[in-house]
Design an enzyme around this catalytic site. Sequence first.
Site, PDB file in Angstrom:
ATOM      1  N   GLU A 299     -51.421  24.176 -42.712  1.00  0.00           N
ATOM      2  CA  GLU A 299     -51.572  25.416 -43.489  1.00  0.00           C
ATOM      3  C   GLU A 299     -52.133  26.539 -42.631  1.00  0.00           C
ATOM      4  O   GLU A 299     -53.078  26.322 -41.852  1.00  0.00           O
ATOM      5  CB  GLU A 299     -52.504  25.130 -44.670  1.00  0.00           C
ATOM      6  CG  GLU A 299     -52.037  25.709 -45.959  1.00  0.00           C
ATOM      7  CD  GLU A 299     -50.689  25.187 -46.409  1.00  0.00           C
ATOM      8  OE1 GLU A 299     -49.673  25.857 -46.131  1.00  0.00           O
ATOM      9  OE2 GLU A 299     -50.632  24.120 -47.043  1.00  0.00           O
TER      10      GLU A 299
ATOM     11  N   SER B  62     -44.159  29.054 -52.852  1.00  0.00           N
ATOM     12  CA  SER B  62     -43.173  29.860 -52.169  1.00  0.00           C
ATOM     13  C   SER B  62     -42.141  30.525 -53.083  1.00  0.00           C
ATOM     14  O   SER B  62     -40.958  30.604 -52.755  1.00  0.00           O
ATOM     15  CB  SER B  62     -42.480  28.965 -51.127  1.00  0.00           C
ATOM     16  OG  SER B  62     -41.578  29.651 -50.388  1.00  0.00           O
TER      17      SER B  62
ATOM     18  N   ASP C 225     -41.762  28.967 -45.087  1.00  0.00           N
ATOM     19  CA  ASP C 225     -41.124  28.865 -46.399  1.00  0.00           C
ATOM     20  C   ASP C 225     -39.609  29.041 -46.291  1.00  0.00           C
ATOM     21  O   ASP C 225     -38.833  28.333 -46.922  1.00  0.00           O
ATOM     22  CB  ASP C 225     -41.684  29.943 -47.345  1.00  0.00           C
ATOM     23  CG  ASP C 225     -43.195  29.877 -47.433  1.00  0.00           C
ATOM     24  OD1 ASP C 225     -43.769  28.929 -46.877  1.00  0.00           O
ATOM     25  OD2 ASP C 225     -43.789  30.777 -48.047  1.00  0.00           O
TER      26      ASP C 225
ATOM     27  N   GLY D 213     -48.481  29.264 -54.501  1.00  0.00           N
ATOM     28  CA  GLY D 213     -48.440  28.557 -53.217  1.00  0.00           C
ATOM     29  C   GLY D 213     -47.230  27.657 -53.068  1.00  0.00           C
ATOM     30  O   GLY D 213     -47.184  26.818 -52.177  1.00  0.00           O
TER      31      GLY D 213
ATOM     32  N   ASN E 298     -51.492  36.704 -55.985  1.00  0.00           N
ATOM     33  CA  ASN E 298     -50.352  37.477 -55.508  1.00  0.00           C
ATOM     34  C   ASN E 298     -50.692  37.991 -54.109  1.00  0.00           C
ATOM     35  O   ASN E 298     -51.434  38.947 -53.950  1.00  0.00           O
ATOM     36  CB  ASN E 298     -50.066  38.638 -56.466  1.00  0.00           C
ATOM     37  CG  ASN E 298     -48.831  39.417 -56.041  1.00  0.00           C
ATOM     38  OD1 ASN E 298     -48.377  39.296 -54.898  1.00  0.00           O
ATOM     39  ND2 ASN E 298     -48.290  40.200 -56.952  1.00  0.00           N
ATOM     40  N   LYS E 299     -50.150  37.270 -53.123  1.00  0.00           N
ATOM     41  CA  LYS E 299     -50.472  37.572 -51.719  1.00  0.00           C
ATOM     42  C   LYS E 299     -50.224  39.029 -51.366  1.00  0.00           C
ATOM     43  O   LYS E 299     -51.013  39.674 -50.694  1.00  0.00           O
ATOM     44  CB  LYS E 299     -49.560  36.730 -50.828  1.00  0.00           C
ATOM     45  CG  LYS E 299     -50.235  35.640 -50.130  1.00  0.00           C
ATOM     46  CD  LYS E 299     -49.425  34.935 -49.094  1.00  0.00           C
ATOM     47  CE  LYS E 299     -47.989  35.245 -48.860  1.00  0.00           C
ATOM     48  NZ  LYS E 299     -47.003  34.766 -49.768  1.00  0.00           N
TER      49      LYS E 299
HETATM   50  P1  NG1 Z   1     -47.195  30.921 -49.813  1.00  0.00           P
HETATM   51  O1  NG1 Z   1     -47.780  29.686 -50.260  1.00  0.00           O
HETATM   52  O2  NG1 Z   1     -45.755  31.034 -50.191  1.00  0.00           O
HETATM   53  O3  NG1 Z   1     -47.978  32.092 -50.160  1.00  0.00           O
HETATM   54  C1  NG1 Z   1     -47.804  31.600 -47.263  1.00  0.00           C
HETATM   55  C2  NG1 Z   1     -46.803  32.043 -46.199  1.00  0.00           C
HETATM   56  C3  NG1 Z   1     -46.416  30.886 -45.267  1.00  0.00           C
HETATM   57  C4  NG1 Z   1     -47.659  30.216 -44.701  1.00  0.00           C
HETATM   58  C5  NG1 Z   1     -48.588  29.821 -45.871  1.00  0.00           C
HETATM   59  C6  NG1 Z   1     -49.896  29.229 -45.400  1.00  0.00           C
HETATM   60  C7  NG1 Z   1     -45.324  33.828 -46.942  1.00  0.00           C
HETATM   61  C8  NG1 Z   1     -44.036  34.189 -47.540  1.00  0.00           C
HETATM   62  N1  NG1 Z   1     -45.587  32.538 -46.821  1.00  0.00           N
HETATM   63  O4  NG1 Z   1     -47.165  30.768 -48.184  1.00  0.00           O
HETATM   64  O5  NG1 Z   1     -45.596  31.377 -44.236  1.00  0.00           O
HETATM   65  O6  NG1 Z   1     -48.312  31.023 -43.779  1.00  0.00           O
HETATM   66  O7  NG1 Z   1     -48.913  30.959 -46.671  1.00  0.00           O
HETATM   67  O8  NG1 Z   1     -49.666  28.081 -44.667  1.00  0.00           O
HETATM   68  O9  NG1 Z   1     -46.100  34.691 -46.576  1.00  0.00           O
END
Ligand code: NG1
Length: 490
Positions: free
Chosen positions: A64, A166, A211, A164, A255-256
């Site tokens: 991760e 994707s 992802d 998380g 929400n990233k």
């Molecule tokens: P998710 O779980 O989809 O937010 C994100 C990043 C990955 C990776 C993981 C941490 C995006 C689209 N995806 O995943 O590339 O860095 O966090 O391992 O930003």
Amino acid sequence: MTANGNGTAQVLGAGIEIVAPQKLQPESKINGRVQQLSAFFKQQFGADPDFIVRVPGRVNIIGEHVDYCGYSVLPMAVSQSIFLAVAKNPSDSQLQLRNLEEAKFTGYDADLKTLRIELPKSGGPAWYNYFLCGIKGIQESLGSHWKPIGMRIAVDGNVPLAAGLSSSSAMVSSAVLATAHVQGKKLDRRELASISAMCEQYIGTHSGGMDQAIAYLGRVGCAHHIEFHPKLKGTPVTLPADKCFVVANSLAQKNKAASSDYNERVVECRLATRWLAKRKGLINWEDIVRFIDLEEACQMDNETFEKLIKDNLTKSNYMRADICKELGVTEQELETKFLSANTRHMEQFKLRQRALHVIQESGRVAKFRKICEELAAGANKEGAKQLGELMRQSHESLRELYECSHPDVERLIAISNQQNVSARVTGAGWGGCIVAMCDSIEAADEYIKALKRDYYAQLPTHLLERHQPNNFSEVVFATLPGNGAELYIQ
Ligand code: NG1
């Protein structure tokens, strides 16, 4: 593929594997969803779709927050996916996008001759922005060969949002695949993954390529060891046959793209890399932004790298002034050269902790793969226990060094510990899902029962009302590795 400065990859050209259009088989498990979506498409547009795209979400078993540093990961595709029903309309240049969940996701129309992605200042991107990113990715990759061909699209997604697993990348990747097909472009799966990873930057996230890679490379029955360096490569890994993986959603949404947490970690890793590269006397230290490139430049192994971090990043917190002094830059240069739009406000940088997590986590990925291979070959009696231990270490590191857990995630982990099940937060964190490894299908059943009793039955009323009627089956479930992206013609 080779790595570029963003931690994603570009194609060099090797064994090509395209997403070949296939006929939907009458006995296929996805027929129900395809029929429902096709009926919705017809109701919206008065005709049948030309083709169907399916792109899965993923669960990352280990590795991760290492992909954007160039290190490998070990995810598998899950059955939750984005489906698109698509018809091309060469007589105009209109994009007409409709979502099966109309009440939640309002339809969107645009002219592809003037495609623009407008991101709101706060609150995160609208759902269709992810789609537009994918279209733009193909537009850029085709350059002068791009034609603004009209597309009518109906979308149906069941990857939990901001959890998380994707969901955003599945949407971006599905848009890339659909647009490539409409443009008549047959693209290699790795090239599609690479374009999709790059597109994510248009949404403002400096993500790695995990992802998108698994979304295209996933194969039923196995997880994948995905390497990004020196080129994108996916190697199937057989997980121990008796083990059963369970995903549990904490329902704390993250929400990233609406927060700077993820990009802050990326920036800290890049700064730590430059700091160490400068200490190692590398003339091009400014251009070395991924730990893996530094590792290669200095020909270090994992242990030597860890020692380098411990010897040279001794403080638990670095201020702007510390960074400027060490790198010999002004504060303005720090902002313009090394920080990004939503990280320009950063005052403190935890370079030591972030670097240690990445290097140790990358070591755990290598060990995990090796143990899986030993177990598949009938060797290593202690292997299964070691896998569990690696998952626990990974979580502890994400909580302590990377600070990306969440109190609700911790409650799920505590219940897992009580049940003697190894579990870790999966994906970016700050909420979202955990992935747990159970010793058998029966053990997984017991574990899921315990989670329902001790976590899900205690949810606040509004969540309970939503998830209890279907016995929490959408928020806690056993999962098996599935196929990557598919394209069906009627
Ligand atoms: P998710 O779980 O989809 O937010 C994100 C990043 C990955 C990776 C993981 C941490 C995006 C689209 N995806 O995943 O590339 O860095 O966090 O391992 O930003």
